[in-house]
Structures are given as C-alpha cells and as structure tokens.
Design a protein around this motif. Structure first.
Motif, PDB file in Angstrom:
ATOM      1  N   GLU A   1       0.796  -1.216   0.000  1.00 41.82           N
ATOM      2  CA  GLU A   1       0.000   0.000   0.000  1.00 41.82           C
ATOM      3  C   GLU A   1       0.831   1.269   0.000  1.00 41.82           C
ATOM      4  N   ASP A   2       2.133   1.163   0.294  1.00 40.41           N
ATOM      5  CA  ASP A   2       2.992   2.340   0.279  1.00 40.41           C
ATOM      6  C   ASP A   2       3.899   2.366  -0.947  1.00 40.41           C
ATOM      7  N   THR A   3       3.635   1.495  -1.927  1.00 41.00           N
ATOM      8  CA  THR A   3       4.463   1.437  -3.136  1.00 41.00           C
ATOM      9  C   THR A   3       3.696   2.023  -4.311  1.00 41.00           C
ATOM     10  N   PRO A   4       4.081   3.216  -4.787  1.00 40.83           N
ATOM     11  CA  PRO A   4       3.400   3.800  -5.952  1.00 40.83           C
ATOM     12  C   PRO A   4       3.568   2.914  -7.183  1.00 40.83           C
ATOM     13  N   VAL A   5       2.501   2.789  -7.938  1.00 38.38           N
ATOM     14  CA  VAL A   5       2.528   2.000  -9.163  1.00 38.38           C
ATOM     15  C   VAL A   5       3.100   2.856 -10.291  1.00 38.38           C
ATOM     16  N   GLU A   6       3.979   2.256 -11.073  1.00 40.51           N
ATOM     17  CA  GLU A   6       4.609   2.947 -12.195  1.00 40.51           C
ATOM     18  C   GLU A   6       3.910   2.558 -13.500  1.00 40.51           C
ATOM     19  N   GLN A   7       4.078   3.399 -14.504  1.00 41.94           N
ATOM     20  CA  GLN A   7       3.637   3.084 -15.854  1.00 41.94           C
ATOM     21  C   GLN A   7       4.858   2.653 -16.665  1.00 41.94           C
ATOM     22  N   ARG A   8       4.820   1.423 -17.170  1.00 39.89           N
ATOM     23  CA  ARG A   8       5.931   0.929 -17.989  1.00 39.89           C
ATOM     24  C   ARG A   8       5.391   0.477 -19.345  1.00 39.89           C
ATOM     25  N   GLU A   9       6.285   0.489 -20.309  1.00 38.57           N
ATOM     26  CA  GLU A   9       5.911   0.016 -21.636  1.00 38.57           C
ATOM     27  C   GLU A   9       6.408  -1.407 -21.815  1.00 38.57           C
ATOM     28  N   LEU A  10       5.492  -2.300 -22.176  1.00 41.71           N
ATOM     29  CA  LEU A  10       5.836  -3.691 -22.456  1.00 41.71           C
ATOM     30  C   LEU A  10       5.237  -4.086 -23.804  1.00 41.71           C
ATOM     31  N   GLU A  11       5.861  -5.053 -24.445  1.00 35.96           N
ATOM     32  CA  GLU A  11       5.291  -5.607 -25.664  1.00 35.96           C
ATOM     33  C   GLU A  11       4.051  -6.412 -25.293  1.00 35.96           C
ATOM     34  N   GLN A  12       2.950  -6.095 -25.929  1.00 36.33           N
ATOM     35  CA  GLN A  12       1.674  -6.741 -25.620  1.00 36.33           C
ATOM     36  C   GLN A  12       1.018  -7.242 -26.904  1.00 36.33           C
ATOM     37  N   TRP A  13       0.174  -8.269 -26.751  1.00 42.66           N
ATOM     38  CA  TRP A  13      -0.622  -8.757 -27.875  1.00 42.66           C
ATOM     39  C   TRP A  13      -1.974  -8.040 -27.883  1.00 42.66           C
ATOM     40  N   PHE A  14      -2.397  -7.644 -29.093  1.00 43.04           N
ATOM     41  CA  PHE A  14      -3.661  -6.937 -29.279  1.00 43.04           C
ATOM     42  C   PHE A  14      -4.489  -7.628 -30.356  1.00 43.04           C
ATOM     43  N   LEU A  15      -5.823  -7.529 -30.212  1.00 45.01           N
ATOM     44  CA  LEU A  15      -6.741  -7.917 -31.267  1.00 45.01           C
ATOM     45  C   LEU A  15      -7.329  -6.647 -31.871  1.00 45.01           C
ATOM     46  N   ARG A  16      -7.372  -6.597 -33.200  1.00 49.61           N
ATOM     47  CA  ARG A  16      -7.731  -5.371 -33.908  1.00 49.61           C
ATOM     48  C   ARG A  16      -9.255  -5.221 -33.987  1.00 49.61           C
ATOM     49  N   ILE A  17      -9.856  -4.996 -32.842  1.00 51.07           N
ATOM     50  CA  ILE A  17     -11.309  -4.813 -32.783  1.00 51.07           C
ATOM     51  C   ILE A  17     -11.738  -3.539 -33.501  1.00 51.07           C
TER      52      ILE A  17
END
Length: 872
Positions: free
Chosen positions: A210-226
């Motif tokens: 609860e005292d650890t701020p969440v970071e935004q990171r870039e990762l390779e992800q799979w997407f479906l082209r909806i």
C-alpha cells in the motif's frame, strides 16, 4: 383447522391416498407443507434422468428457444444475487418448455482469472484445484435449487478441451492480421516486479504494497484489432431492438465515433532547448470543431502523452507535478467517473504553433485529458467548450470568442452569447481571419480541406474504442500459442500442436513477471519452421476471451474437431434471451459481438449478432450495498434453502421487486413466501380428488355464480402471467396475481365442501393453478401435479390458455369524478353503454349532492375506466 377444512379432509384423504398408492406417490400425513421432504424426493427423481433438461436435436420440428444466463466465475459459492439471475432464466426456460418449444438452457464456468491466483497465494492451493473444487460446490447448489440446466453441455473454460479453441481462434486472428504485438503502457509494481491489473491499483499504489506507488511501464503486448469492426459494431446497435436502450447507449459511448479533423501543432523551438525528444516535434490534435481553432489559447496533453516524457526529462519538479496528475486521474477512474474530476493542470513552459494563424500557444498537461481518447491531446478553446472554460478560468488563460449565434430574425441585434457558447448548428465565425462570416458547418469543411491541402491536417473519423489488449502476465489463463525464434522471429504454434497446455503445480509469487517464464520445460521449445531453439510466449490471454464465444460452444460442447459444428450453431443462434448484470453491458458484450462478426467472416456462422434479446437484472442489496464477499453482506442460498426451501428462495427473489430493479433483501419477506407456498399446498391436498367420478370431465358451460367467480379470476390470472412472460417480465406482479387467485380459492372452500363448485371445474382450477406455479416453484408444482393424479411430466405439460370472454368481468366498478375530483363509485354491467353509465352516475346520491343543481357542461367517459362530469 376450520370445520369445512376438516370435512373436506375427511372426504378427500382416502381417495388421494389411493391415487398415491397407485402411482407410488408419498401421501403426506397432514396438511403441513414440508419443503425439505418434498424437495429431497423430487431432486432425487430429477437426478435419475440426466437427459431431463436436454434439448432436442436441431432437426426437431419444434420452434427453438435458446435462453441463457451469463456464466458465473467459480469464486466459491453462490449468493442470492446469483440465485435471482438464474431464477429469472429458469422460469423462462420452464415456461417455454410448457409452450412446446425446443429449449436450450445450458450452464458453464468462466473459470480462468486473477482471483484464482490470489486464492492460491492466500490458501496455498493450486488454482486448478481451487477452481474445480468451487465448481463442484456451486454446481451442487444449482442442482439443489432445482435449476433446469442441460449439464451434458457444461463448459469449463480452464480445461484444455475449451481453451484449445481460444488458441485456435488466436491463430485465425493472426492469419488475418487481426492479432499483433506492440508496446503498451501497463501498471507495474516495483516491489512485486510484475504487472498489475487495473483493479489491483488502489489509490495509485499496489494492492499488496500500500505504500508502493505504481509505475507506468511500456511492455510488448498482444492486441486484437477490434477497431476494424468499430463502424459495424456501432451501426448494428440500431438493429438490436431487443436490447435495453441504456445498454446500447453505453456501447455507443464506449465505441465513441467522432467526425472531425486531425491538426498538427508544431512545437516552438525558437526558445533554448535540448533538441527533439523521442516523441518528435509535432502535437497531433483531434478536434470535432476545427471551426473554433482561432479561439485556441492553449494545447492540453494527457499526462501519459509521449511528448510529456520529453518535456519533463530534464525537469524533476515538472515531472513530479505530472505524476501527481497521473495519480489524480487514476483515482478518478477507480471511482468510476473521470468526467467529474476536479480539473488540474501544469504549464510545461513550452509552446506550440497554431498552423492557421502562426500564433504561439502554451502547452499544458491536464488531468482531465485521456490518452485513450483521440490522440491524447486537445486544442483548448475556452469560449466554446465547457471543460476548457472551467480550466481556463481556474488558471487565468485567455478566453477568446470566435463563434456567434445567428439570429433567425433579421430585425434582431446579435449580442455576444453567454460563455461558454457551445452550440454550432446555428453559428457564424468571427475573429477567424479569412473564415470570419462563414457558418460553422461550411467553415468545418473549408478549413479541413485547407489543412489537408497544406499538409498539416485532414478530415478524419476517430473512435474512443481502442484495440483489445489481451496479454496478461499471469499464470491462470489461456497460453498464447506463439513462439519466438532467433532465425524466424515470431512463429505461430501449428494447429496440430494445439492445445498448448498450461502447466500445473506452478509456484505463484507475483514477483519477477509471469510464473510461466520460470519454467524452462514450458518456455523452451522447437521452432516448427527451422527446427532450431525457440522461446514460448509466457503471456496468457485476457479472460474476456473465454466469455466472448462460450455460448457457441454450448451448442456442440463435446466437439474435438472444431470449436462447434456450424450447422448446429446456426440452428440455435442468435440467443433468444440473454440474462445478466448491467455491469457487463460494455466490455463482455462488445467483445462478444466482435467475436461473432469475426467468426462470420471466417465462415463459421451466418449471423451478424449473437443475442436477439438482452435483459439486465437488478442487483440484490443487503445492508445498503450490493451483495459481495468483500463487503461481508452475503445471504447464503444454502441457509435459505435449509430454513425455507429452494422454492421459497427462488420465489422470493422473483417476487420482492421487478426483475430489472434492485432487490433489498429482507428475511421477513421470504418467510411470507414460505407461508404462501404452504397455503397452495394445503388447498390442493384438501381438494384433490382424482378418484371422484367427475374428476377431469369437461367443464359445464353454465357454472354456478361462485364457480363462475373463480373461473373469471383463474382466466384473468392466466392472461396476466402469460402476458408478462411475453416481454414485461413483471414476475412480482405475476406471483401477486397467483396469490390473489389462491385467496379466491380459499374463500370458496365452503362452497366446494357442499359441492356448489362442480368437480370438473375444480379439477381444471387446481390443474391450472399448479401449471401457473410450475415456472416459479418447480418442486412444489411437481409434488402437487402428482397429487392431482397426473402421471406425465409437468416439465413439458401444456401451459394453460385463457379465454378472453371468460376473463371478462360481469360487472365493473367505475370511479366517478366531478371536475376532476373523485366523488363516488358506481357498479354497472361490464357491457354497459356510455349512456347507461352516465344515467347511473347522475342517479347516485353522492353525485347528486355534489352537483346540487349546477349545470353539467360535459361528460367524459373512458370506457370501463372512468367517468368525469364537468360542471360550469
């Protein structure tokens, strides 16, 4: 017991007992209804026949009806919120069986997902073991509640025979270039060293730390082209007439189609700077109001915009302020209404150049700008946008009027409108250089064309809907069937090698990324193209994949050659009635529609939409909040069944509130329902007489008055219940109508005891009463059906039909108003003419006293409803 009850008991007990002996039925020792005895008896019988609720083959001559409740997540046990949902669907399925339909009513388990991993950590139990154990418990509960499911079609999404086809579909998406990889921002906990789902981010921090701020990171992800289907998904909403309008509106807003223009604002680098960053030197802005661009006095960026990282790279103070904006935005999303966020922003110290007039305008970062809408950047026009106006007033930015309303009256002087002035249907440009004087619509076209001709913009259509990111750095999900080869790059797993089996007995620590990445025996593979070493994908699929097509698998659940047989699916689809919570109105239903359209394009099916009619039931509320384990306000159906019986639990969940409204659970309510079931039972036990010589004979045309009154009420009740099943689904009023019928029957027991009600009609009345109860209280109904001497199955016994003539009242009570105020009520024949009704009203003593000689100027009669006399 009243005297007539004792007399009736003496005349009927022996005959019913003889019938029971003939059929092997258990004759109750007294008139007290014992739900535990009755329900145990019928549950045992039903479970002896595994084909009891099975649908007929698709070549059946019956008309098909596919009724389905959304499949549950096996989180442990059912609560009464589940029971309400399933009771609605079960009542409908039973009604359709009784009306001669070929009914498909299956059930399964949405059994992959994060809760199983959490439980594995908390309980030291492997997710598979925890999940399958819960399924067994929940299935036993469903059976005890008497839900009529065809378990031969049961689907469990965490088993290989199902998720194999998730993988097969993924390969098809990949073949059609609809599955792809790209970098995407994710929630990252540095302490856990893993990705967090949105629901695991609490107040900007990790749910476990609860005292650890969440970071935004870039990762390779799979997407479906909806997004390829965005236009079709939006357009076809207009064809879903059987869906609630609120759900269609939610989907329209989520898809978020906007016609407008993309405009490039170049960064002003005349001031000292350290050079272009990775994000480049241009801010692309999407706007639906390019006609107001001369009124732009700043550019606003979402905190996650790529350019923001460049602008804050060398400015720690600015970076800290931006991170605060990110935290505010995340918290607003958790609450659920980002539109109501208090608007904050920070000036970056940099400027962009308006391409239309060359003006330098400041670049701000604002917490109300979302990266997932448009381009994540807007031109701020405070004079003509509510949010921009609020922001500009707060930070004292210039507010410049560039549109005036056009008056339709040539004599009227146009004055400056009250700001912000957001209308543009009848507006004219001012302070806009060469475009001043143009109407807004014409200006939008002209200015969009100018931007495209000069290479800094173009007319375009954007969607709020983004491609579906399906990668999850989790263990308990469908493995993504892809390989990474140093020589050949990304290589799909061959179809003949499916399924890629999810390993068992995996240690789940939520540290160091996906647990699958720590298993060499899973990760290390052979490339099917070159035969060299390859690395297996360790991400698993979003669980919305599982629920996007499961209802097609129900039609052919044991097929090991294909997801399902196309011909069989085509017979059953679309789903005639789908039932579930409104919380699934967006993602689950959009993904399901997308999946259907993709399967259509593959040639697997012909239908464009999966669901013809959708019903979203209300929640069950306890102690002022929705029932949930986290709130500790669960009402256990096991406890309700043990105390009151399954029929009472089901019937109360349908009676206590209209199905589309929230139900506030009250224990006293279910006690009242139990008493009602006892009354129904006692009436039939006392009056069933299958050995009577007139039992079951045709009902005579001319009935005595008391019997005629029962007959009228009976046919009115059949009509009311039948009409509600056709679409209104006011099951609470259906059950109330049956209660009224039972009251009439009880009020007639003296006449029944002295044979003033002919036995043929008494036979019909009891049969129809039991048939009306059957969809709502199947245990009791089956018991009474047997006591009535019936040997055939009640499940598919014909639903009773009403006769409109028999349902019609012989007399009507007509309220009489004078000048709109109720003054009296008169009783007239049901077929009375208007003249006769008026004559009776004017002769009524109360009416005459009010009129008192005043002239009557009008008489307004609503046939069979109301008479209003208007005095001068």
């Amino acid at each position: 017991m009243p005297p007539q009850d004792k007399m009736q008991e003496g005349t009927t007990s022996a005959s019913v007992h003889r019938t029971g002996q003939r059929q092997g039925a258990d004759r109750p020792n007294d008139e007290r209804y014992d739900p535990q005895r009755v329900e145990a008896k019928w549950l045992e019988r039903w479970q002896e026949n595994p084909r009891l609720y099975a649908a007929d083959d698709p070549d059946s001559t019956k008309k098909k009806y596919y009724v389905l409740e959304m499949l549950p997540y096996p989180s442990g046990v059912l609560h009464m919120g589940h029971v309400r949902n399933y009771s609605i669907g079960d009542a409908l399925a039973r009604y359709m069986w009784m009306n001669g339909y070929n009914v498909l009513h299956p059930m399964g388990w949405d059994s992959f997902g994060l809760p199983a991993e959490n439980a594995a950590i908390q309980n030291h139990t492997p997710p598979r073991q925890w999940t399958l154990g819960n399924i067994a418990k929940m299935k036993a509960q469903m059976n005890r509640l008497g839900f009529a499911y065809d378990w031969s079609r049961e689907v469990t999404t965490c088993l290989p025979d199902y998720y194999r086809w998730n993988q097969w579909f993924f390969l098809k998406f990949y073949e059609k270039s609809l599955a792809y990889r790209k970098k995407s921002k994710v929630n990252w906990c540095p302490n856990c060293a893993t990705v967090l789902a949105n629901e695991q981010v609490v107040d900007g921090c990790c749910w476990r730390h609860e005292d650890t701020p969440v970071e935004q990171r870039e990762l390779e992800q799979w997407f479906l082209r909806i997004t390829k289907y965005a236009d079709e998904l939006l357009r076809d909403l207009d064809r879903l007439d059987g869906w609630p309008e609120k759900v269609r509106t939610m989907q329209r807003n989520w898809i978020g189609r906007s016609e407008g223009a993309l405009v490039d604002f170049k960064l002003d680098y005349a001031q000292p700077h350290s050079g272009f960053g990775p994000a480049g030197s241009t801010i692309s802005v999407f706007t639906t109001r390019i006609d107001t661009i001369y009124g732009a006095t700043s550019v606003q960026l979402a905190p996650q915009h790529p350019l923001v990282a460049d602008l804050t790279a060398a400015n720690a103070d600015l970076r800290a302020k931006v991170e605060q904006l990110v935290a505010e935005q995340r918290k607003a999303k958790e609450i659920g209404d980002i539109g109501e966020i208090e608007k904050h922003g920070v000036f970056t110290g940099r400027y962009a150049i308006n391409p239309f007039n060359g003006e330098k305008i400041p670049i701000w970062v604002a917490n109300y700008i979302l990266m997932d809408y448009g381009t994540g950047a807007v031109m701020s026009v405070p004079a003509h946008d509510d949010r921009d106006y609020e922001f500009a007033r707060k930070y004292k930015l210039e507010i410049r009027l560039v549109v005036l309303p056009i008056s339709n009256d040539p004599e009227e002087t146009v004055t400056e409108p009250r700001l912000p002035f957001t209308a543009h249907d009848n507006g004219m440009l001012i302070n806009s250089g060469p475009y001043s004087g143009l109407e807004c619509g014409e200006a939008i076209k002209t200015m969009s064309a100018f931007a495209e001709q000069n290479g800094f913009g173009k007319a375009t259509v954007t969607f709020r809907l983004k491609d579906w990111g399906i990668s999850r750095q989790r263990y308990w999900g469908t493995p993504i069937p892809m390989l990474y080869c140093e020589k050949d790059g990304i290589v799909p797993v061959p179809e003949e090698d499916l399924p890629v089996i999810l390993p068992e007995n995996v240690e789940i620590t939520l540290t160091g990324g996906s647990p699958l990445g720590k298993l060499p025996e899973f990760v290390n593979a052979v490339c099917p193209r070159c035969g060299g070493p390859a690395r297996r994908e360790t991400d698993t699929m979003d669980t919305f994949v599982d629920s996007s097509w499961y209802f097609y698998r129900y039609t052919d659940a044991r097929n090991d050659h294909a997801p399902f047989d196309s011909k069989t699916a085509q017979y059953w689809f679309p789903i005639d009635q789908y039932i579930g919570g409104v919380e699934h109105a967006i993602l689950h239903l959009i993904y399901s529609r997308f999946w259907t359209k993709f399967m259509r394009d593959l040639g697997l099916i012909n239908n464009n939409e999966p669901i013809e009619h959708l019903f979203t039931q209300g929640m069950v509320i306890k102690d002022g909040a929705k029932m949930s384990k986290s709130r500790g306000n669960i009402v256990s159906p096991d406890e309700m069944v043990a105390r009151y019986g399954a029929d009472a639990a089901r019937l109360y969940s349908l009676f206590a509130a209209p199905p589309d409204r929230d139900l506030d659970w009250q224990d006293a309510g279910i006690e009242g329902i139990q008493r009602f079931l006892g009354r129904v039972y006692r009436f039939v036990v006392r009056n069933a007489n299958p050995d009577h010589p007139d039992w079951g004979k045709p009902v005579p045309a001319d009935l005595p008055p008391q019997a005629r009154a029962i007959q009228r009420k009976l046919h009115q009740t059949i009509k009311r219940v039948s009409d509600d099943f056709q679409g209104r689904w006011h099951f609470n009023t259906c059950i109330s109508a049956i209660m009224e019928l039972v009251n009439v029957l009880y009020g007639s027991e003296e006449e029944i005891a002295r044979n003033a009600v002919p036995m043929p009609f008494l036979t019909e009345a009891q049969h129809d009463l039991v048939l009306l109860m059957a969809p709502f209280a199947p245990y009791l109904a089956h018991e009474l059906w047997e006591l009535l001497g019936e040997e055939g199955s009640l499940l598919k016994a014909p639903w009773p039909r009403y006769d409109a003539a028999l349902a019609k009242e012989d007399q009507l009570e007509i309220p009489v108003q004078i000048n709109g105020k109720l003054r009296s009520r008169i009783v007239v024949p049901a077929d009375a003419s208007e003249e006769f009704v008026v004559e009776c009203a004017l002769a009524d003593e109360k009416v005459k006293a009010v009129i008192g000689g005043k002239p009557v100027v009008n008489k307004i009669y609503v046939p069979e409803k109301l008479l209003n006399i208007v005095l001068k």
